[in-house]
Design an enzyme around this catalytic site. Structure first.
Site, PDB file in Angstrom:
ATOM      1  CG  ASP A  62      -2.177   0.808   1.011  1.00  0.00           C
ATOM      2  OD1 ASP A  62      -2.250   1.554   0.015  1.00  0.00           O
ATOM      3  OD2 ASP A  62      -3.101   0.697   1.847  1.00  0.00           O
ATOM      4  CG  ASP A 113      -7.295   5.290  -0.469  1.00  0.00           C
ATOM      5  OD1 ASP A 113      -7.257   4.091  -0.809  1.00  0.00           O
ATOM      6  OD2 ASP A 113      -6.558   5.763   0.411  1.00  0.00           O
ATOM      7  CD  GLU A 164       0.950   6.458  -3.380  1.00  0.00           C
ATOM      8  OE1 GLU A 164      -0.066   5.886  -3.795  1.00  0.00           O
ATOM      9  OE2 GLU A 164       1.334   6.380  -2.201  1.00  0.00           O
TER      10      GLU A 164
END
Length: 731
Positions: free
Chosen positions: A353, A428, A356
């Site tokens: 998760d 998200d 980035e």
């Protein structure tokens, strides 16, 4: 050779792949690309003077003409047609960063469309705008890694070429008035590859030649994934799997989201015994029920954790953050050593998760990594490649010790990441109609960027109450579309979204599409093999298959799922029909009714709550699973083979052990299936490949009006052992 103040080098990697390199100084800066594979063979092609100030390089497929006087670089095909025209380029020194900004300008043809660049839809309420466009005409797109935004420096043109920039810094691509303007924040050189092909599939194949193939995922990864934020205990997550089995709902993957670490601190790679007292027993119980477990892992760590202290002591924490440094070999190995603890427990997939990486610090574009020395170079030079290197740590780590296929789910991506068995999802996102619409072109652009495995939080991460009909309708429409994505996965926060949480009429539709997904698995898994073996793309903008039909260039809500199935998701509430375009020079069959329809026209298609517009191309030989299963690993011994007459057709049904990398050594089998329209004959050839095959029952259905997908009574039934060719005449 020089153009202005810059030296230029031209290299042919293949007949149809050209590298262009600009730099200052006498020699190009030699560094190891993170994206392009090492040691690629090059063709020996030298430049020749072909006119005043013109130097030309030519292969059988492409020529490159450089005008040393005005600086133009023009690539042409072997018929003399212009493929790429680079008008100008520059390396401008940036005193603040002590590096060069990259600038380029390309001239596009009238009506040319540009796709790719990763995923840019927004829809998370964090300030990004939702763009419903598939092509980038009139847009300026930032290439960066953010939640819901994935930057990949690769474009694909409707003219049949692609351009890959080997640059990892913050970038921008602007497309206005037939001019493509390119900017990167940092680059010691301008380094890009042009890939040309007769088809866009050839372009993607060339991209994979440069950056690596996409390995097969295990068979179970193409089944149904159930997730939520979050299952809070060992008992809860195992009870959910148990309920799926009791209700006889197919399920392959259950996902354990964050905070299982509890008292041990953020991302500690440990289970808090209060809620997860016996993690190995938990994994074994899930496996005994025929499901797999994926677990959430982050690139950042709590400062109080043992893993942070270990990482920091070994120089593996990026200064000013709590994130590990994946650009150092020893740090990737250290990260894997912690992930391996989950592998040793039997956990099947890794959910990387916030890759980035999300550090919880910094502005929208400039994370704290931006100005840090990463040893490999400055942060601003390598910013966008973080997810590529994090997935490399896990993929290469498991491959060193195991023949078991790697599965990674990750929120961000970069060019070349397909070689790490990485699935990306759109982040998200909100659970509303506008966001649903935006996901479709986002996924199509991601797919045409060369990375084949993509999914969403079905129903949106920030979603509504499943007990309300308003949200249940959004969820059902989203789920119907997700059934025809490379990966089918449900996730979200606050409300659980297992199928039984919804009102009865909506629940029945969800179950219908879960079962449809499992019927489609022989087709999907064969597409996955094509993706690995010939550089195929599963989720396909219409321009990939119908480039001669310019009507399809701008369709944002229609696409092909493999070579046969056309999808047009429903993205508005309470509608009873939707306008759909059937591409020209084709006949199409209504998926639900079997009715044959002529292409090259718009038509209004009636929809109900349990249907979306789906059409199958004439000439299709569509292999479906002919029995109900609990998971994707059950043997596919009954195949419903649906034949859609109208033109010749061919398909290769693929299978292997579904678990290991033995397919790389030839341990698989392929069943060739041919439909001859003139003879009205179906031929099922001898199997190819080294894997032994148990017999199959193949039920053949000649599709016509009244024989839609729910018609399962066969016209012909045969027993097939793979050892002899069988020909069946349509009666």
């Amino acid at each position: 050779m020089r153009i202005g103040n810059l030296n230029v080098e031209i290299e042919f990697i293949a007949d149809n792949i050209v590298r262009v390199l600009y730099y200052y100084g006498r020699e190009a800066i030699v560094d190891n690309s993170l994206v392009v594979l090492p040691n690629l063979e090059k063709l020996s092609i030298k430049g020749e003077s072909t006119g005043p100030s013109i130097i030309s390089f030519s292969s059988e497929s492409l020529s490159v003409d450089i005008n040393t006087s005005n600086g133009e670089l023009i690539m042409k095909d072997n018929k003399g047609g212009i493929v790429v025209k680079e008008k100008r380029r520059d390396l401008k020194f940036n005193e603040e960063l002590s590096t060069y900004n990259v600038e380029q300008e390309f001239e596009l043809s009238e009506g040319e469309r540009v796709y790719g660049l990763g995923q840019h839809a927004g829809g998370n309420g964090l300030g990004q705008s939702s763009a419903y466009k598939l092509d980038y005409s009139g847009l300026s797109t930032t290439l960066s890694q953010r939640n819901t935004d994935i930057g990949i420096p690769f474009i694909v043109s409707s003219k049949g070429y692609g351009i890959l920039w080997d640059n990892y810094s913050l970038g921008s691509i602007s497309l206005r008035r037939n001019k493509l303007k390119v900017w990167f924040e940092a680059g010691k050189k301008i380094d890009y590859y042009v890939i040309y092909g007769d088809s866009i599939d050839d372009v993607i194949k060339g991209y994979r030649k440069l950056t690596g193939d996409a390995p097969l995922l295990p068979k179970w990864a193409y089944g149904y994934w159930q997730s939520k934020e979050r299952y809070k205990s060992q008992d809860e997550i195992t009870s959910v799997v148990k309920e799926f089995r009791e209700r006889k709902i197919p399920l392959d993957v259950i996902v354990l989201d964050w905070r299982y670490w509890g008292k041990y601190g953020w991302n500690a790679f440990k289970f808090d015994e209060t809620d997860f007292p016996r993690p190995k027993d938990m994994v074994e119980e899930i496996h005994k029920m025929g499901a797999k477990l994926a677990i959430s892992i982050w690139p950042t760590f709590g400062k109080e954790t043992e893993v942070f202290k270990d990482m920091e002591s070994k120089g593996c924490i990026i200064l000013g953050t709590t994130a590990f440094n994946p650009f150092k070999d020893e740090c990737r190995e250290l990260f894997w050593s912690y992930v391996k603890g989950f592998y040793d427990l039997g956990i099947d997939a890794y959910w990387l998760d916030a890759s980035e990486p999300e550090t919880g610090l910094g502005l929208v574009f400039f994370s704290p990594i931006h100005d840090v020395d990463l040893e490999i170079g400055k942060g601003y030079e390598y910013l966008n490649a973080y997810p590529l290197m994090e997935t490399k740590a896990v993929y290469e780590g498991q491959r060193r010790i195991s023949n078991k296929r790697v599965v990674i789910l990750t929120r961000s991506a970069f060019a070349g990441q397909q070689r790490h068995s990485a699935i990306s999802w759109s982040g998200d996102v909100l659970g509303d109609w506008a966001t649903l619409r935006a996901q479709i072109p986002a996924g199509l652009n991601f797919s045409i960027s060369g990375i084949p495995y993509w999914t969403t939080d079905t129903g949106g991460f920030f979603s509504g109450n499943p007990e309300t009909k308003a949200y249940a309708e959004i969820f059902v429409r989203w789920f119907q579309w997700s059934t025809f994505c490379p990966i089918l996965r449900v996730h979200g926060t606050i409300f659980p979204k297992e199928p039984w949480r919804f009102p009865r009429e909506y629940q029945e539709v969800i179950l219908k599409y879960i079962r449809l997904r499992y019927k489609l698995l022989p087709y999907i898994y064969s597409l996955a093999w094509m993706t690995y073996s010939i550089g195929y793309t599963i989720m396909r903008p219409l321009v990939m298959d119908f480039r001669d039909d310019q009507n399809v260039y701008d369709f944002d809500e229609q696409y092909m799922f493999g070579p046969y199935i056309l999808i047009s998701p429903v993205t508005l509430p309470s509608i009873i029909e939707k306008e759909v375009y059937l591409p020209s020079k084709e006949y199409w069959y209504d998926f639900w009714t079997g009715e044959k329809l002529e292409g090259g026209r718009m038509m209004d298609v009636k929809v109900t709550l349990d249907t979306i517009p789906l059409f199958v191309r004439s000439g299709a030989v569509l292999p479906l699973l002919g029995k109900n299963v609990n998971n994707a690993e059950e043997y596919w011994d009954v195949i419903d083979l649906r034949v859609y007459p109208g033109k010749n057709g061919y398909f290769e049904l693929y299978d292997d052990d579904g678990i290991t990398y033995e397919y790389e050594k030839g341990k698989y089998y392929i069943i060739p299936i041919t439909w001859d329209e003139d003879k009205q004959e179906l031929t099922i050839g001898k199997k190819r490949g080294e894997l032994e095959m148990s017999k199959k029952i193949i039920k053949i259905i000649w599709v016509e009006k009244g024989k839609g997908i729910e018609h399962t009574k066969p016209d012909v039934e045969i027993e097939y052992n793979g050892k002899e060719t069988i020909t069946v005449k349509r009666g």
